[in-house]
Design a protein around this motif. Structure first.
Motif, PDB file in Angstrom:
ATOM      1  N   GLU A 137       0.828  -1.204   0.000  1.00 12.55           N
ATOM      2  CA  GLU A 137       0.000   0.000   0.000  1.00 12.55           C
ATOM      3  C   GLU A 137       0.866   1.260   0.000  1.00 12.55           C
ATOM      4  O   GLU A 137       1.860   1.346   0.701  1.00 12.55           O
ATOM      5  CB  GLU A 137      -0.937   0.012   1.209  1.00 12.55           C
ATOM      6  N   THR A 171       1.223  -0.797   5.411  1.00 13.12           N
ATOM      7  CA  THR A 171      -0.202  -0.956   5.682  1.00 13.12           C
ATOM      8  C   THR A 171      -0.790   0.406   6.004  1.00 13.12           C
ATOM      9  O   THR A 171      -0.365   1.071   6.945  1.00 13.12           O
ATOM     10  CB  THR A 171      -0.437  -1.923   6.854  1.00 13.12           C
ATOM     11  N   HIS A 226      -5.093  -0.450  -3.102  1.00 14.69           N
ATOM     12  CA  HIS A 226      -5.374  -1.696  -2.400  1.00 14.69           C
ATOM     13  C   HIS A 226      -4.718  -2.823  -3.197  1.00 14.69           C
ATOM     14  O   HIS A 226      -5.234  -3.213  -4.253  1.00 14.69           O
ATOM     15  CB  HIS A 226      -6.889  -1.937  -2.299  1.00 14.69           C
ATOM     16  N   SER A 279      -4.767  -5.837  -2.902  1.00 13.31           N
ATOM     17  CA  SER A 279      -5.673  -6.969  -3.096  1.00 13.31           C
ATOM     18  C   SER A 279      -6.430  -6.864  -4.410  1.00 13.31           C
ATOM     19  O   SER A 279      -6.956  -7.853  -4.921  1.00 13.31           O
ATOM     20  CB  SER A 279      -6.687  -7.036  -1.947  1.00 13.31           C
TER      21      SER A 279
END
Length: 231
Positions: free
Chosen positions: A130, A153, A182, A184
């Motif tokens: 991030e 993070t 993000h 992910s």
């Protein structure tokens, strides 16, 4: 396309079927991923045209984006590629990023959310971790600077409002757009994202700097917290 059992050289194809001629005649948007990659490759390998090689590479890497974001070792290991092609690709990608930056930095106010999101996606989407960044703007919402301020993070403990305030004052910014990625790939904002936005908005308001938006960059999409009513 073959002739006499051998792969026909791409220069022997009918002009309308060659990727470069198709691009010049129809525009880059009309070409497939394999055709665009073939133009970059320029030549094939023994028994394969550049388009054949491009199709093989797309299958091997799992698509265009995984190929473009592959590390140097993985990229150079593939047939038909190597350090020279890797260097060329990195130069092309960086030119694309700089083109987007210049589009934002021409002195015109940021009135195109789509251009802003494309720029932020190009800068943040492929980070493996991030990254929290800011677009600092003047009182006419023209770009002053893009800066990546925090890594790791992104939560309430790792994003420091005082540092964002300090940079805003140093750059004489009147407004800014917050952004982070993000890794992910899911751009949906979290409760922590909304909380960070409120903290920064309130801290910056004390020095008369307005937060216009907070953009979450995912894999293939960007989400605006302003459009969600969270700014």
């Amino acid at each position: 396309m073959t002739q006499g059992g051998d792969t026909m050289a791409i220069t022997d194809w009918p002009a309308a079927e060659r990727p470069r001629e198709r691009l010049l005649g129809l525009g880059a948007g009309a070409l497939s991923d394999a055709e665009l990659l073939a133009i970059f490759l320029r030549t094939g390998v023994a028994g394969k045209t550049a388009v054949d090689l491009a199709r093989d590479l797309l299958a091997e890497f799992g698509g265009l984006r995984p190929l473009l974001t592959a590390d140097a070792r993985s990229f150079c290991r593939a047939r038909g590629l190597g350090p020279a092609k890797y260097a060329q690709l990195q130069a092309v990608l960086e030119m694309g990023r700089r083109h987007l930056h210049e589009t934002l930095a021409r002195g015109e106010p940021l009135t195109s959310p789509a251009t802003t999101r494309r720029y932020l996606a190009a800068r943040l989407r492929d980070h493996p971790h991030e990254v929290f960044a800011c677009l600092f703007l003047d009182n006419r919402h023209r770009l002053i600077a893009y800066e990546e301020l925090f890594r790791g993070t992104i939560d309430g403990a790792s994003v420091h409002p005082r540092e964002v305030v300090r940079r805003s004052l140093a750059l004489n910014a009147a407004a800014l757009i917050l952004a982070h990625n993000h890794p992910s790939g899911v751009a949906e904002p979290s409760t922590a994202d909304a909380g960070i936005t409120r903290r920064l908005r309130d801290a910056l308001a004390l020095v008369d700097v307005r937060v216009l938006d907070h953009v979450i960059v995912g894999d293939g999409e960007c989400v605006s917290l302003a459009e969600r009513g969270l700014v």
